[in-house]
Scaffold this motif. Structure first.
Motif, mmCIF file in Angstrom:
data_model
loop_
_atom_site.group_PDB
_atom_site.id
_atom_site.type_symbol
_atom_site.label_atom_id
_atom_site.label_comp_id
_atom_site.label_asym_id
_atom_site.label_seq_id
_atom_site.Cartn_x
_atom_site.Cartn_y
_atom_site.Cartn_z
ATOM 1 N N VAL A 171 3.974 4.249 8.381
ATOM 2 C CA VAL A 171 5.056 4.081 7.406
ATOM 3 C C VAL A 171 4.557 3.307 6.192
ATOM 4 O O VAL A 171 4.768 3.710 5.042
ATOM 5 N N PHE A 172 3.876 2.178 6.436
ATOM 6 C CA PHE A 172 3.439 1.322 5.338
ATOM 7 C C PHE A 172 2.153 1.809 4.670
ATOM 8 O O PHE A 172 1.877 1.433 3.530
ATOM 9 N N GLY A 173 1.377 2.620 5.366
ATOM 10 C CA GLY A 173 0.117 3.099 4.807
ATOM 11 C C GLY A 173 0.201 4.518 4.284
ATOM 12 O O GLY A 173 0.096 4.772 3.082
ATOM 13 N N LEU A 174 0.442 5.459 5.203
ATOM 14 C CA LEU A 174 0.483 6.863 4.806
ATOM 15 C C LEU A 174 1.729 7.197 3.994
ATOM 16 O O LEU A 174 1.840 8.295 3.443
ATOM 17 N N GLY A 175 2.652 6.244 3.922
ATOM 18 C CA GLY A 175 3.831 6.457 3.076
ATOM 19 C C GLY A 175 3.471 6.708 1.627
ATOM 20 O O GLY A 175 4.243 7.329 0.886
ATOM 21 N N TRP A 176 2.282 6.251 1.225
ATOM 22 C CA TRP A 176 1.845 6.503 -0.153
ATOM 23 C C TRP A 176 1.703 7.995 -0.430
ATOM 24 O O TRP A 176 1.805 8.434 -1.582
ATOM 25 N N LEU A 177 1.458 8.784 0.615
ATOM 26 C CA LEU A 177 1.352 10.231 0.426
ATOM 27 C C LEU A 177 2.701 10.845 0.066
ATOM 28 O O LEU A 177 2.760 11.961 -0.458
ATOM 29 N N GLN A 178 3.769 10.122 0.360
ATOM 30 C CA GLN A 178 5.116 10.608 0.048
ATOM 31 C C GLN A 178 5.494 10.357 -1.407
ATOM 32 O O GLN A 178 6.502 10.890 -1.887
ATOM 33 N N VAL A 179 4.704 9.554 -2.097
ATOM 34 C CA VAL A 179 5.084 9.138 -3.452
ATOM 35 C C VAL A 179 5.056 10.305 -4.437
ATOM 36 O O VAL A 179 5.957 10.435 -5.280
ATOM 37 N N ILE A 180 4.040 11.165 -4.345
ATOM 38 C CA ILE A 180 3.937 12.265 -5.312
ATOM 39 C C ILE A 180 5.100 13.245 -5.177
ATOM 40 O O ILE A 180 5.728 13.602 -6.188
ATOM 41 N N PRO A 181 5.447 13.716 -3.968
ATOM 42 C CA PRO A 181 6.652 14.556 -3.872
ATOM 43 C C PRO A 181 7.907 13.827 -4.352
ATOM 44 O O PRO A 181 8.763 14.427 -5.011
ATOM 45 N N ALA A 182 7.999 12.536 -4.022
ATOM 46 C CA ALA A 182 9.163 11.765 -4.473
ATOM 47 C C ALA A 182 9.200 11.668 -5.990
ATOM 48 O O ALA A 182 10.279 11.662 -6.599
#
Length: 337
Positions: A171-182
């Motif tokens: 959640v705290f690490g790979l969540g950065w991969l969610q930033v571009i779609p967001a």
């Protein structure tokens, strides 16, 4: 002190008029309507295969459809800012770039990164205290049940604690991969639309954007997205309530920093934090988004309290520093549109 009485009057008016737009006095109706049409139509057309296949959200390519959908608001914002209601600096107008660059908003990165997961945990705690959320805070039995791990027979598997740690780290690490779609969504809703609706005042801009953002999810809501356990009409109402509340917080990040990036980061980690509802759940009890987590009504209590805290701290509505022309030139006006 100003020796000129006219200058003194101009200064008082600058501070007293807190409802005047910093960029425009009226909503650009053509731009806003065009944005809504461009954001909605391609998105809704993209969902047609989900209906035509008859498989809905269980269709193999459904995750790809949902991912592409997230970029449609960005496309709409860019089209409107570039061609329909042209801006001299279209990327800056939607917050992709900003004066001062990252130096202006980097302190908000911590809030955007850690805030959503912590808010989710608080939402789960509220649900637990109200008896809505059945939690296993240390045994992680719901997570074990979900992934089928633990000790099966004599074969050692990943322990529940280690599995939970891995999930939380993701959640705290790979969540950065969610930033571009967001970012695809945020460029549209917060980057363009909130800014375009500011002549309505910040509450009006947040409310209108939240409603439109919620309705934008319509085709997938009908298929059971987010709220599969409630009637369709209730799902629409709940999605709009959620979007208004969380959209206000994302809108605050957008306006307070002058950039859409903090809002995109927060949105990305909001999506990543959704899995925490399973991490801390108790085996044998289904998690219902309608009542649990930030999507549920117990989570709305947390979101509303966060908005209240920002208001009490004087952070919301956001104050703008505006340089006036003419007699008041050089005077900073703090506007709370």
């Amino acid at each position: 002190m100003f020796a000129d009485p006219d200058a003194q009057l101009a200064l008082r008016m600058c501070w007293q008029n807190a409802s005047v737009s910093t960029e425009q006095d009226r909503v650009d109706v053509r731009g806003v309507v065009s944005f809504v049409v461009i954001a909605y139509l391609p998105t809704w057309l993209l969902t047609l295969p989900l209906w035509l296949t008859g498989e809905g959200l269980s269709w193999t390519w459904a995750p790809v459809v949902l991912l592409v959908m997230m970029f449609m608001p960005a496309v709409a914002a860019l089209v409107v800012s570039k061609w329909i209601s042209p801006s001299a600096k279209p990327l800056r107008s939607i917050g992709l770039t900003n004066p001062g660059g990252i130096k202006k908003w980097w302190p908000h990165i911590l809030v955007a990164w850690l805030g959503p997961p912590l808010a989710m945990v608080l939402a789960l705690l509220v649900g637990y205290l109200l008896g809505i959320y059945k939690a296993d805070w240390t045994g992680f039995s719901g997570l074990t049940e979900q992934f089928g791990t633990g000790v099966i027979g004599a074969e050692p598997q990943t322990s529940p604690g280690m599995l939970a740690l891995i999930q939380i780290a993701q959640v705290f690490g790979l969540g950065w991969l969610q930033v571009i779609p967001a970012l695809g969504e945020e460029l549209g809703w917060r980057g363009y639309l909130v800014q375009a609706l500011l002549p309505l005042g910040q509450p009006g801009a947040f409310l209108t954007t939240g409603v439109l953002w919620g309705l934008w999810h319509g085709p997938v809501l009908i298929l059971g997205f987010n709220y599969p356990t409630v009637p369709i009409v209730v799902a629409f109402m709940m999605m709009m309530c959620f979007c208004i509340l969380v959209g206000t917080l994302l809108g605050w990040l957008r306006l307070a920093t002058g950039s859409v990036w903090p809002a995109a980061i927060a949105h990305g980690f909001l999506n990543a934090a959704a899995g925490l509802t399973i991490v801390f759940s108790q085996a044998g009890y289904a998690v219902d988004n309608a009542s649990v987590g930030l999507l549920g009504w117990t989570g709305w209590i947390v979101l509303a309290l966060l908005i209240l805290v920002l208001m009490l701290l004087g952070k919301l509505p956001v104050r703008f520093h505006v340089e006036q022309s003419g007699i008041a030139r050089g005077v900073n006006r703090r506007s709370r549109r």
